[in-house]
Design an enzyme around this catalytic site. Sequence first.
Site, short mmCIF file in Angstrom:
data_model
loop_
_atom_site.label_atom_id
_atom_site.label_comp_id
_atom_site.label_asym_id
_atom_site.label_seq_id
_atom_site.Cartn_x
_atom_site.Cartn_y
_atom_site.Cartn_z
N ASP B 11 0.87 -1.18 0.00
CA ASP B 11 0.00 0.00 0.00
C ASP B 11 0.91 1.22 0.00
OD1 ASP B 11 -2.32 -1.50 0.08
OD2 ASP B 11 -2.48 -1.46 2.26
N ASP B 130 -13.78 -4.30 -2.97
CA ASP B 130 -13.76 -4.24 -1.51
C ASP B 130 -15.16 -4.55 -1.03
OD1 ASP B 130 -11.13 -3.39 -1.64
OD2 ASP B 130 -11.63 -1.26 -1.50
#
Lengths: 199, 262
Positions: B11, B130
């Site tokens: 990330d 997600d």
Amino acid sequence: MIAVVDYRAGNLTSVCKALRALGCEPLVTADPDALRAAEKIILPGVGHFAATERLFQSGLAAAIQQRVAEGALFLGICVGLQWIFSGSTEAPTVPGLNVFPEQCERFPDSVKCPHVGWNSLDVVRPSRLLRGLTPATHVYFTHSYRAPAIQATVAATNYAGDFSAVVEDGNWMAVQFHPEKSGAAGLKILQNFLELPAC
Amino acid sequence: MLTRRIIACLDVTAGRVVKGVQFVGLRDAGDPAELAERHVQGGADEIVFLDITATHEGRDTLLNAVQRTAERIFVPLTVGGGIRTLEDAARVFDAGADKISLNSAAITQPNLIEEIGARFGAQAVVIAIDARRKQPNQTEVVAPELAEVYINGGRKATGKRVLDWAREAEQRGGGEILLTSMDADGTRNGFDCELTAAVSQAVQIPVIASGGAGMVDHFVDVFTRGHADAALAASIFHYGMMDARTLKEQLASRGISMRLPC
């Protein structure tokens, strides 16, 4: 001189980066005349088989055929392998180069498609490209269509049956997987190609 | 035999790798190119960069990191976060990515999936989903079919059910699905195997499971019960708890097909 054929099918960056990491500065070209001076020709390719139509339209196919007949070494990658077969059911009206008369077909519905990931090479004959690799080496594939295993197949891979992972016939060589994305094993395969004596 | 893949995820925000818990509470974990190379040397099969803030200013920093990484690693590199147009995607591919991942933009402009696929090939388009089965501050966990898709870094509910969206993404030409369980993300309590299995069975394209990796058993579960084709993890690799090679050796000894040696 090593030429990488640019026919606007996907991105050539990865192949060129791998070649540079091996100390080779390729000529990326869409010019048939430039190919006629090449000792080795690399034809990468990702995406749709229909993109290869441009190879015939632009005179690149004729230049490749002529130059390989004169002794240049050819390495097809992914769609570049499929293109030297007679065609693909992905684009039935677009002919391949027909070095091998068989046709490429889609994986059956019994398996997930595209075939994505690291699969092993089952080496069936001595191979110049695979020299020095350990048996059952894993390489990275990403494709929905495949060429059948034929006489010229030096390594097969199994996914819903065997298909051609590596073919070699005289100056024609091709791999279905992505050597530029297959870690140390892939770099070794590219290095083997670079080290083969050229015409 | 096709092996299951172990993917190391980085990330990235403002050019640094960070890691949070359930999408918040970020900690610095290092330089993306350096970490990517370390993960590949450690045996990872693929690398994913997710630009989690994807600000305009941060964009060039990310592209620079992609470029530096692509010169050093020779396994697939996927880049996601902030790709909203064909031009955004082209810049990421030019920098050396092999695949891009679309999340919010795939929901708001689904045609983008076809557009990018037509130019760069369907195999280069990963659809990141997600999903949440448990509403914030509630204890009830709904069935996988009822899981809801979230966008904007998990901040916005879409009202879409995960299986419907996964099927649509496949029909539009997505090459893989990267499925993150928001409930499990960062907890290290295990993947959501029920959710992963439901999505994996709903589509013909490969599914990458993400969120919750903490120990070897979790990976065994997600590859067997969860029918995942690949599993993605971040923190267990970054903080040196385990490298991918050790993980893969242990998985292989438990009957999961892995790329070894690596």
